[in-house]
Design a protein around this motif. Structure first.
Motif, PDB file in Angstrom:
ATOM      1  N   GLN A  13       0.830  -1.199   0.000  1.00  0.00           N
ATOM      2  CA  GLN A  13       0.000   0.000   0.000  1.00  0.00           C
ATOM      3  C   GLN A  13       0.870   1.257   0.000  1.00  0.00           C
ATOM      4  O   GLN A  13       0.577   2.225  -0.712  1.00  0.00           O
ATOM      5  CB  GLN A  13      -0.928  -0.012   1.223  1.00  0.00           C
ATOM      6  CG  GLN A  13      -2.024  -1.053   1.085  1.00  0.00           C
ATOM      7  CD  GLN A  13      -2.764  -1.359   2.370  1.00  0.00           C
ATOM      8  OE1 GLN A  13      -3.726  -2.100   2.363  1.00  0.00           O
ATOM      9  NE2 GLN A  13      -2.326  -0.800   3.492  1.00  0.00           N
ATOM     10  N   SER A  39      -8.807  -2.450   3.887  1.00  0.00           N
ATOM     11  CA  SER A  39      -9.679  -1.421   3.314  1.00  0.00           C
ATOM     12  C   SER A  39      -8.889  -0.419   2.496  1.00  0.00           C
ATOM     13  O   SER A  39      -9.345   0.077   1.462  1.00  0.00           O
ATOM     14  CB  SER A  39     -10.441  -0.691   4.421  1.00  0.00           C
ATOM     15  OG  SER A  39      -9.547   0.046   5.251  1.00  0.00           O
ATOM     16  N   GLU A  40      -7.655  -0.127   2.943  1.00  0.00           N
ATOM     17  CA  GLU A  40      -6.860   0.891   2.257  1.00  0.00           C
ATOM     18  C   GLU A  40      -6.461   0.473   0.850  1.00  0.00           C
ATOM     19  O   GLU A  40      -6.320   1.321  -0.040  1.00  0.00           O
ATOM     20  CB  GLU A  40      -5.617   1.214   3.075  1.00  0.00           C
ATOM     21  CG  GLU A  40      -4.828   2.373   2.509  1.00  0.00           C
ATOM     22  CD  GLU A  40      -3.584   2.652   3.328  1.00  0.00           C
ATOM     23  OE1 GLU A  40      -2.663   3.256   2.767  1.00  0.00           O
ATOM     24  OE2 GLU A  40      -3.550   2.255   4.503  1.00  0.00           O
ATOM     25  N   GLY A  58      -9.400   1.352  -1.056  1.00  0.00           N
ATOM     26  CA  GLY A  58      -9.452   2.808  -1.147  1.00  0.00           C
ATOM     27  C   GLY A  58      -8.426   3.358  -2.105  1.00  0.00           C
ATOM     28  O   GLY A  58      -8.698   4.299  -2.871  1.00  0.00           O
ATOM     29  N   ALA A  68     -14.257  -0.615   0.192  1.00  0.00           N
ATOM     30  CA  ALA A  68     -13.418  -0.080   1.272  1.00  0.00           C
ATOM     31  C   ALA A  68     -14.271   0.284   2.480  1.00  0.00           C
ATOM     32  O   ALA A  68     -13.900   0.012   3.631  1.00  0.00           O
ATOM     33  CB  ALA A  68     -12.646   1.137   0.778  1.00  0.00           C
ATOM     34  N   ARG A  69     -15.428   0.890   2.245  1.00  0.00           N
ATOM     35  CA  ARG A  69     -16.276   1.318   3.357  1.00  0.00           C
ATOM     36  C   ARG A  69     -16.950   0.140   4.053  1.00  0.00           C
ATOM     37  O   ARG A  69     -17.285   0.229   5.236  1.00  0.00           O
ATOM     38  CB  ARG A  69     -17.302   2.328   2.855  1.00  0.00           C
ATOM     39  CG  ARG A  69     -16.659   3.695   2.590  1.00  0.00           C
ATOM     40  CD  ARG A  69     -17.631   4.705   2.047  1.00  0.00           C
ATOM     41  NE  ARG A  69     -17.014   6.038   2.041  1.00  0.00           N
ATOM     42  CZ  ARG A  69     -17.503   7.080   1.385  1.00  0.00           C
ATOM     43  NH1 ARG A  69     -18.644   6.955   0.678  1.00  0.00           N
ATOM     44  NH2 ARG A  69     -16.887   8.243   1.426  1.00  0.00           N
ATOM     45  N   ASP A  96     -14.035  -0.727   6.308  1.00  0.00           N
ATOM     46  CA  ASP A  96     -13.776   0.334   7.285  1.00  0.00           C
ATOM     47  C   ASP A  96     -14.546   1.585   6.869  1.00  0.00           C
ATOM     48  O   ASP A  96     -14.136   2.279   5.933  1.00  0.00           O
ATOM     49  CB  ASP A  96     -12.274   0.637   7.358  1.00  0.00           C
ATOM     50  CG  ASP A  96     -11.961   1.771   8.330  1.00  0.00           C
ATOM     51  OD1 ASP A  96     -12.891   2.265   9.013  1.00  0.00           O
ATOM     52  OD2 ASP A  96     -10.782   2.173   8.403  1.00  0.00           O
ATOM     53  N   ASP A 147     -12.465   4.728   6.210  1.00  0.00           N
ATOM     54  CA  ASP A 147     -11.247   4.628   5.400  1.00  0.00           C
ATOM     55  C   ASP A 147     -10.927   5.957   4.713  1.00  0.00           C
ATOM     56  O   ASP A 147     -11.729   6.506   3.955  1.00  0.00           O
ATOM     57  CB  ASP A 147     -11.409   3.539   4.340  1.00  0.00           C
ATOM     58  CG  ASP A 147     -10.135   3.343   3.531  1.00  0.00           C
ATOM     59  OD1 ASP A 147      -9.221   2.693   4.043  1.00  0.00           O
ATOM     60  OD2 ASP A 147     -10.061   3.876   2.409  1.00  0.00           O
ATOM     61  N   ARG A 153      -1.749   9.047   6.817  1.00  0.00           N
ATOM     62  CA  ARG A 153      -1.700   7.584   6.732  1.00  0.00           C
ATOM     63  C   ARG A 153      -0.406   6.986   7.279  1.00  0.00           C
ATOM     64  O   ARG A 153      -0.419   6.017   8.013  1.00  0.00           O
ATOM     65  CB  ARG A 153      -1.896   7.176   5.267  1.00  0.00           C
ATOM     66  CG  ARG A 153      -1.450   5.754   4.931  1.00  0.00           C
ATOM     67  CD  ARG A 153      -2.170   4.704   5.781  1.00  0.00           C
ATOM     68  NE  ARG A 153      -1.718   3.363   5.472  1.00  0.00           N
ATOM     69  CZ  ARG A 153      -0.780   2.711   6.132  1.00  0.00           C
ATOM     70  NH1 ARG A 153      -0.156   3.266   7.149  1.00  0.00           N
ATOM     71  NH2 ARG A 153      -0.449   1.474   5.799  1.00  0.00           N
TER      72      ARG A 153
END
Length: 358
Positions: free
Chosen positions: A264, A294-295, A298, A320-321, A324, A327, A354
């Motif tokens: 990520q 989730s990231e 995202g 993603a949502r 989280d 996010d 982040r």
């Protein structure tokens, strides 16, 4: 005029010259040679000991230790397995587990040690190797339980504290990670795991110089420490240096190619450099490595939004949502789609928010 003072090993060697088959002297010489890194001497004295007392289990255990130091891990494991069948000894079990762990077989290390670490007074090094195996296997709750169970009699040991600090870091217990890593490093030794944990704690406080110093110290001790390379890459991201971050993150991924957080981070570094295709690839790899990240979803949403691929962006935002609801990357992607955000300053603000370790 007297010459330089003799070391303990040199004194022992003088006695051995007069009494070469003395088991006590041979045992001391093996231990001292291993402690000083003199593997050629350790091997010579181990061979002499096996010839002098071939059935002595203590000498066979030392012979196994020499094999580990030489990197002959399969042979060492055979020695310790045979000894463990003869006697249920926690120290022999530790040595077998250590050989297996260095081969990358952390499950076998766990299995070997589990019967011996249930007692509250289990040997410190056995407990430490057991917790390290649990951590590698992702057994978080068991790792934390073992730290709590054994802290009373292991909490003064630097290696135990170092492993405990890394476990706590990965569970977002930053206060404990900071406490344990500082205690480990205060003893004069510089355990690798404590350096990595302390560097990550410094990064979480956005103290980039301190973090870089600790990660570089870890790499000086062991150049293939993937988490130290990842930490340096994240530090470069905090400084807004996407290109520099990519180089260091790629070094990290050469060691740990499926580490989702590092993938990520690589995605964000590529985004900062304007390399959208590389960013999409990195986020996709992160999503494959960790379906609950989730990231990663995202990040994919951000890439799609920046390319005008609205339908795909909205799919990734929704995913993603689900994982989280808060996010930050999904929120950023939504802002891009709405036209409210998307410039370089906004991207850097998201990166700074982040890249503090979770």
């Amino acid at each position: 005029m007297s010459g330089p003072a003799l070391t303990d090993l040199e004194r022992t060697e003088r006695f051995l010259a007069a009494d070469p088959d003395n088991p006590l002297l041979l045992a001391k010489a093996i231990d001292m040679a291993l402690a000083s890194g003199a593997l050629d001497k350790a091997r010579r004295y181990a061979d002499a000991a096996l010839k002098a007392v071939p059935d002595d289990p203590f000498m066979r255990n030392r012979h196994g230790n020499v094999l580990i130091a030489e990197g002959r891990l399969d042979e060492a494991a055979q020695v310790f397995s045979a000894l463990l069948q003869r006697t249920a000894d926690a120290n022999v079990a530790h040595n077998l587990a250590l050989a297996r762990a260095r081969q990358g077989d952390h499950e076998q290390a766990r299995v070997v040690l589990e019967p011996f670490v249930a007692a509250a007074d289990a040997p410190v090094r056995a407990v430490t190797t057991y917790i390290r195996a649990l951590h590698h296997l992702g057994h978080t709750e068991a790792s934390l339980r073992s730290i709590e169970l054994h802290f009373a009699h292991c909490g003064a040991d630097a290696e135990f504290l170092a492993v405990a600090s890394l476990v706590c870091l990965d569970e977002n217990r930053l206060g404990q990670a900071a406490q344990f890593s500082a205690a480990a490093l205060s003893q004069g030794a510089r355990p690798l795991e404590a350096l990595v944990a302390a560097g990550a704690v410094a990064l979480s406080r956005q103290d980039v110089p301190a973090a870089q110093g600790l990660f570089n110290e870890a790499l000086a001790a062991r150049a293939d420490t993937g988490r130290a390379w990842a930490g340096l890459g994240m530090a470069r991201l905090l400084l807004g240096d996407g290109a520099g971050a990519r180089q260091q993150l790629e070094r990290a991924l050469a060691v740990m190619p499926e580490h989702a957080d590092t993938l990520q981070a690589l995605g964000w570094a590529a985004l900062m450099a304007g390399h959208l295709q590389d960013a999409e690839s990195a986020f996709a790899r992160a999503a494959a490595a960790d379906a609950e990240a989730s990231e990663a979803q995202g990040g994919l949403a951000v890439v799609c939004a920046m390319q005008g691929r609205r339908a795909e962006a909205e799919q990734h935002i929704a995913r993603a949502r689900q994982l989280d609801p808060q996010d930050a990357a999904a929120q950023f992607a939504q802002a891009i789609l709405s036209g409210a955000m998307g410039d370089a300053q906004a991207m850097q603000a998201l990166v700074r928010r982040r890249f503090t370790p979770r």
